[in-house]
Design an enzyme around this catalytic site. Sequence first.
Site, PDB file in Angstrom:
ATOM      1  N   ASP A 366       0.340  -1.219  -0.347  1.00  0.00           N
ATOM      2  CA  ASP A 366       0.090  -0.257   0.037  1.00  0.00           C
ATOM      3  C   ASP A 366       0.313   1.170  -0.352  1.00  0.00           C
ATOM      4  O   ASP A 366       1.806   1.410   0.379  1.00  0.00           O
ATOM      5  CB  ASP A 366      -0.709   0.050   1.510  1.00  0.00           C
ATOM      6  CG  ASP A 366      -2.151   0.859   1.106  1.00  0.00           C
ATOM      7  OD1 ASP A 366      -1.721   1.606  -0.131  1.00  0.00           O
ATOM      8  OD2 ASP A 366      -3.029   0.906   2.351  1.00  0.00           O
ATOM      9  N   ARG A 442     -12.508   2.490   8.539  1.00  0.00           N
ATOM     10  CA  ARG A 442     -11.007   2.784   7.801  1.00  0.00           C
ATOM     11  C   ARG A 442     -10.430   3.918   7.266  1.00  0.00           C
ATOM     12  O   ARG A 442      -9.574   3.675   5.644  1.00  0.00           O
ATOM     13  CB  ARG A 442      -9.953   1.532   7.323  1.00  0.00           C
ATOM     14  CG  ARG A 442      -8.360   1.050   7.084  1.00  0.00           C
ATOM     15  CD  ARG A 442      -8.201   0.433   5.900  1.00  0.00           C
ATOM     16  NE  ARG A 442      -6.706   0.537   6.530  1.00  0.00           N
ATOM     17  CZ  ARG A 442      -4.931   0.113   5.836  1.00  0.00           C
ATOM     18  NH1 ARG A 442      -6.156  -0.001   4.788  1.00  0.00           N
ATOM     19  NH2 ARG A 442      -4.060   0.453   5.847  1.00  0.00           N
ATOM     20  N   LYS A 475      -1.336  -7.888  -5.453  1.00  0.00           N
ATOM     21  CA  LYS A 475      -1.965  -8.857  -3.719  1.00  0.00           C
ATOM     22  C   LYS A 475      -3.258  -7.935  -3.820  1.00  0.00           C
ATOM     23  O   LYS A 475      -3.160  -7.068  -4.418  1.00  0.00           O
ATOM     24  CB  LYS A 475      -1.176  -8.257  -2.816  1.00  0.00           C
ATOM     25  CG  LYS A 475      -2.437  -8.037  -1.173  1.00  0.00           C
ATOM     26  CD  LYS A 475      -0.763  -8.311   0.011  1.00  0.00           C
ATOM     27  CE  LYS A 475      -1.338  -7.873   1.432  1.00  0.00           C
ATOM     28  NZ  LYS A 475      -0.380  -7.311   1.611  1.00  0.00           N
ATOM     29  N   CYS A 525      -6.530 -11.159   0.126  1.00  0.00           N
ATOM     30  CA  CYS A 525      -6.358 -10.571   1.320  1.00  0.00           C
ATOM     31  C   CYS A 525      -7.429  -9.941   1.586  1.00  0.00           C
ATOM     32  O   CYS A 525      -7.964  -9.109   0.839  1.00  0.00           O
ATOM     33  CB  CYS A 525      -4.210 -10.208   0.648  1.00  0.00           C
ATOM     34  SG  CYS A 525      -4.718  -9.031   2.831  1.00  0.00           S
ATOM     35  N   SER A 526      -7.372  -9.593   3.299  1.00  0.00           N
ATOM     36  CA  SER A 526      -9.002  -8.675   3.305  1.00  0.00           C
ATOM     37  C   SER A 526      -8.402  -8.300   4.413  1.00  0.00           C
ATOM     38  O   SER A 526      -8.928  -9.265   6.137  1.00  0.00           O
ATOM     39  CB  SER A 526     -10.053  -9.548   3.047  1.00  0.00           C
ATOM     40  OG  SER A 526     -11.152  -8.554   3.798  1.00  0.00           O
ATOM     41  N   GLY A 528      -5.816  -8.800   6.045  1.00  0.00           N
ATOM     42  CA  GLY A 528      -4.931 -10.793   6.613  1.00  0.00           C
ATOM     43  C   GLY A 528      -6.314 -11.346   5.777  1.00  0.00           C
ATOM     44  O   GLY A 528      -6.646 -11.598   4.447  1.00  0.00           O
ATOM     45  N   ASP A 533     -11.245 -17.637   1.764  1.00  0.00           N
ATOM     46  CA  ASP A 533     -13.026 -18.903   1.489  1.00  0.00           C
ATOM     47  C   ASP A 533     -12.398 -20.073  -0.574  1.00  0.00           C
ATOM     48  O   ASP A 533     -11.283 -19.306  -0.978  1.00  0.00           O
ATOM     49  CB  ASP A 533     -14.062 -18.379   1.307  1.00  0.00           C
ATOM     50  CG  ASP A 533     -14.307 -17.481   0.505  1.00  0.00           C
ATOM     51  OD1 ASP A 533     -13.956 -17.336  -0.253  1.00  0.00           O
ATOM     52  OD2 ASP A 533     -14.474 -15.973   0.606  1.00  0.00           O
ATOM     53  N   ASP A 547      -3.145 -10.845   9.104  1.00  0.00           N
ATOM     54  CA  ASP A 547      -2.220  -9.524   9.065  1.00  0.00           C
ATOM     55  C   ASP A 547      -1.262 -10.131  10.482  1.00  0.00           C
ATOM     56  O   ASP A 547      -0.211  -9.712  10.814  1.00  0.00           O
ATOM     57  CB  ASP A 547      -3.123  -8.565   9.745  1.00  0.00           C
ATOM     58  CG  ASP A 547      -2.868  -8.044   8.089  1.00  0.00           C
ATOM     59  OD1 ASP A 547      -2.515  -8.543   7.708  1.00  0.00           O
ATOM     60  OD2 ASP A 547      -4.155  -6.528   8.377  1.00  0.00           O
ATOM     61  N   GLU A 613      21.308 -12.788  11.071  1.00  0.00           N
ATOM     62  CA  GLU A 613      20.275 -12.570  10.615  1.00  0.00           C
ATOM     63  C   GLU A 613      19.933 -12.720   9.443  1.00  0.00           C
ATOM     64  O   GLU A 613      19.053 -13.924   8.958  1.00  0.00           O
ATOM     65  CB  GLU A 613      19.305 -11.289  11.583  1.00  0.00           C
ATOM     66  CG  GLU A 613      19.252 -11.780  12.774  1.00  0.00           C
ATOM     67  CD  GLU A 613      18.113 -10.438  13.317  1.00  0.00           C
ATOM     68  OE1 GLU A 613      17.176 -10.453  14.170  1.00  0.00           O
ATOM     69  OE2 GLU A 613      18.559  -9.689  12.520  1.00  0.00           O
TER      70      GLU A 613
END
Length: 730
Positions: A366, A442, A475, A525-526, A528, A533, A547, A613
């Site tokens: 985003d 949102r 996405k 995605c929605s 997360g 479905d 998320d 890492e």
Amino acid sequence: MAIIRNDTDKTFTLTTKGTMYQLKIDDFGQLINTYYGEKMDYMDMNYATEADWGTSFSPNPFEKDDTGYSYNNIHQEIALSGMGDFRLTTMGVRNADGSYGAEPTFVSAKIEKGKYSIKGLPAFYGDNAETLVVTLKDKVHDIYFHMYYGVFEEYDLITRSVVVENKTNESIHLEKALSMALNLPCGSYDMLYFHGRHTRERILERTRINHAKVCVESVRGASSHMHNPFVIVCDKDAGESNGRAWGIALVYSGNFEISAMKNLQEKTRVVAGINPENFNFEVGAGETFETPEVALVFSKNGFADMTNNFHSAIRNNLCRGKFKNARRPILINNWEGTYFDFNADKLVSMAKDASELGVELFVMDDGWFGKRDNDRSGLGDWTPNEKKLQGTLANLANRINDLGMKFGIWFEPECVSPDSDLYRAHPEYALAMPGRKPQLSRHQYVLDMTRADVRDNLFNQIATVLRSANISYVKWDFNRHLTDVYSANLPAEKQGEVYHRYMLGTYELLERVTQSFPDILFESCSGGGGRFDCGMLYYMPQVWTSDNADAIDRLKIQYGTSFVYPVSTMGAHVSVCPNHSNARVTPLRTRGNVAYFGTYGLELDINKMSSEEKQEIKRQIVEFKELYELIQRGDYYRLISPYGTEDSLFCAWETVKRDGSEALVCTVRYESDAATAPEFVKVKGLVPSKWYKINGSEQKYLGSALMNIGIKIDFDFFTYPSRLYHITEA
Ligand code: GLA
């Protein structure tokens, strides 16, 4: 032959490798279900459906009032409201004369090779299936009910859908149009369902089905985080490998209901389909209405067999496109690394570090378009922000490609910010009720996806972006639910169609976009996992699971998701610590091990990682690639639940090749305790007589020992340790 028609008994018997589903036309022309369960030799199983005693005010449609024959007792496949069936019903028909009801009665049946499809709706597909269509007609009006059954023998999968065809000269209205009534054999059953909320999806709950309605549903316009459109109805003592279990998955992403209740004959009926809340669909003269598909898998041996059949069927016969069985690129997404605060140089610097570790795809989340430096504006204006991108989108894609990586991008097509050029130019594009200001969520509104002009606008904007640069991944997000459910484009009497038309419109746009760009990998995605479905999986073969990427919370989220959805569909990323959802600190190795049982990717600011890492990430990428086939295509077993058992403070799961030649077990300790007794985890799916080694060990183990005694667990001495056990033939 998966479907056998017996004209003497008037039965249709659907058989799969291990299950049997029998339909019968009864003496009154009703389509009833006589049996659904373990495969048996053929007999007419009608005796199992008869009512045993007085009908307790159940009405008698055929004036045979002492026989117990009533719409309130029989095992209808389609259960009409308003006709004296006082149980859970599936279909409510308001006729043109205002009367409410219909009596679907047998007309004809046909068996076809291959799987039926459903106009405008997602559905399982394939030539490896057979279709039965039983056509029923109302006794009074020319209203037809075409009952579709798809039979996939190899997966023990039976699908159902109903097409209502109005051959009268006037409109009728469906006030309820669920896809399925399922009447289970006598017995006591539990329902397992998966509830949740944002960052806490698909949490397992189990409840007894008694005489009060048990209902999972959504009235949010999306399947939602709250309840997943999937349940298991099972024997009250059923577990992973024992007891009968019926898995019921809706292939739909909008408002839904799956309900169960025992009736006065102590028999359980389950119904599933579109939620009747604010649903009223006009079917004009000559028109049809298609219900979404329901997918059923029965297992006589508990949940694991059901899971593996769903996994294979979803991977092979629901997901589509070139990525359905291909290895998906390992991605890094910048969202948790930068949120909205990035420019092209920052992204390229992240991509550079990632490419050196073997990451294959960079996803810009985003904030790349319109006026979008926070979530208060910009949605709807899908024009690259060239100031932030320090040039064109194509230029940024090229910079990423030059590092040897693919490039991906985020969209949220269905929503619009009030502060956007699109909304200023077309306020009528958003769902809004006359005279009321639509509600923000949102800071955004929902676009009216029922409108062709909205869909065309979105398609053109999206296609322009996707054609403008070398984009390999999209996405597709959706970050609020529907309110103000009113379309300015539809007359007053059709407003009860908006919820369903919203889904039909969204599916149409998804079909158009995904078919126009077959080389792009789409991830749904929605917020997360708010629209995880079977409907979405038809268009996009993977879903951002949650998320919440905390490895310990993910144990429950991925555990719940795994009951029906395959590992290949679960977006799973390694993220930073302390975790952004719950501040937990977990070892990087554990984060990796948990993300392996999904698509595996990264979601953090890789520039801030230490060189140790980074080396660990590099190692994980090599290991994940080596184990990819086994993880993504093996049979999946939940060995120890993350909800805790009396004698374990760790959870475990496994993926194993169907021939038993190789397995991978993952164990994660989610709680610490001193002086634990020796701990074992029993493995599944090996060959009892074969010898195996674990992680290349010298010691050999007999398959039956690993399955009966188990692997001895050896966790490291730190918080939240985890371990992988790779079992190969010795
Ligand atoms: C949703 C998604 C996140 C991220 C944000 C961006 O919350 O689930 O992964 O894409 O939107 O706004």
